[in-house]
Design a protein around this motif. Structure first.
Motif, PDB file in Angstrom:
ATOM      1  N   VAL A 213      -7.583  -4.323   8.392  1.00 36.97           N
ATOM      2  CA  VAL A 213      -6.943  -4.330   7.072  1.00 36.97           C
ATOM      3  C   VAL A 213      -5.725  -5.258   7.067  1.00 36.97           C
ATOM      4  O   VAL A 213      -5.532  -6.044   6.145  1.00 36.97           O
ATOM      5  CB  VAL A 213      -6.516  -2.898   6.661  1.00 36.97           C
ATOM      6  CG1 VAL A 213      -5.563  -2.910   5.482  1.00 36.97           C
ATOM      7  CG2 VAL A 213      -7.741  -2.057   6.341  1.00 36.97           C
TER       8      VAL A 213
ATOM      9  N   GLU B 282      -8.336   3.378   2.119  1.00 37.41           N
ATOM     10  CA  GLU B 282      -8.885   2.108   2.606  1.00 37.41           C
ATOM     11  C   GLU B 282      -9.552   2.243   3.975  1.00 37.41           C
ATOM     12  O   GLU B 282     -10.575   1.620   4.236  1.00 37.41           O
ATOM     13  CB  GLU B 282      -7.768   1.061   2.675  1.00 37.41           C
ATOM     14  CG  GLU B 282      -8.207  -0.318   3.062  1.00 37.41           C
ATOM     15  CD  GLU B 282      -8.974  -1.040   1.959  1.00 37.41           C
ATOM     16  OE1 GLU B 282      -9.767  -1.928   2.304  1.00 37.41           O
ATOM     17  OE2 GLU B 282      -8.774  -0.715   0.778  1.00 37.41           O
TER      18      GLU B 282
ATOM     19  N   TYR C  70       0.850  -1.192   0.000  1.00 36.29           N
ATOM     20  CA  TYR C  70       0.000   0.000   0.000  1.00 36.29           C
ATOM     21  C   TYR C  70       0.885   1.241   0.000  1.00 36.29           C
ATOM     22  O   TYR C  70       1.898   1.292   0.695  1.00 36.29           O
ATOM     23  CB  TYR C  70      -0.837   0.082   1.276  1.00 36.29           C
ATOM     24  CG  TYR C  70      -2.105  -0.725   1.309  1.00 36.29           C
ATOM     25  CD1 TYR C  70      -3.186  -0.429   0.492  1.00 36.29           C
ATOM     26  CD2 TYR C  70      -2.241  -1.768   2.221  1.00 36.29           C
ATOM     27  CE1 TYR C  70      -4.357  -1.157   0.555  1.00 36.29           C
ATOM     28  CE2 TYR C  70      -3.414  -2.511   2.292  1.00 36.29           C
ATOM     29  CZ  TYR C  70      -4.468  -2.189   1.452  1.00 36.29           C
ATOM     30  OH  TYR C  70      -5.631  -2.916   1.519  1.00 36.29           O
TER      31      TYR C  70
ATOM     32  N   GLU D   1      -3.121   5.080  -0.576  1.00 32.09           N
ATOM     33  CA  GLU D   1      -4.027   3.935  -0.699  1.00 32.09           C
ATOM     34  C   GLU D   1      -4.528   3.466   0.661  1.00 32.09           C
ATOM     35  O   GLU D   1      -5.710   3.163   0.830  1.00 32.09           O
ATOM     36  CB  GLU D   1      -3.326   2.775  -1.410  1.00 32.09           C
ATOM     37  CG  GLU D   1      -3.067   3.029  -2.872  1.00 32.09           C
ATOM     38  CD  GLU D   1      -2.121   2.033  -3.504  1.00 32.09           C
ATOM     39  OE1 GLU D   1      -2.187   1.877  -4.739  1.00 32.09           O
ATOM     40  OE2 GLU D   1      -1.307   1.405  -2.789  1.00 32.09           O
TER      41      GLU D   1
END
Length: 67
Positions: free
Chosen positions: A54, A25, A17, A21
């Protein structure tokens, strides 16, 4: 740099990531990710929970309290 900042950066990179990003998220700003990774601030409980979801890690792990 504190354990959280180190762990967050390692996890983000291992998941490929960018800061932008990851921010998208979890619904945070890119500046927040930057500040967390540089030890300037810690996330609130809501964002901490989202980060753990995540990256599929425990709060203890991401905070650096557990290996």
């Amino acid at each position: 740099m504190d354990n959280f900042a180190i762990r967050l950066k390692e996890l983000r990179r291992s998941y490929n990531y960018t800061q932008k990003e990851l921010a998208y998220e979890i619904g945070a700003s890119e500046h927040s990710i930057y500040a967390w990774e540089n030890g300037q601030r810690l996330p609130n409980v809501s964002f901490l929970r989202k980060l753990c979801m995540v990256f599929r890690v425990s709060v203890d792990y991401i905070m650096g309290w557990d290996e």
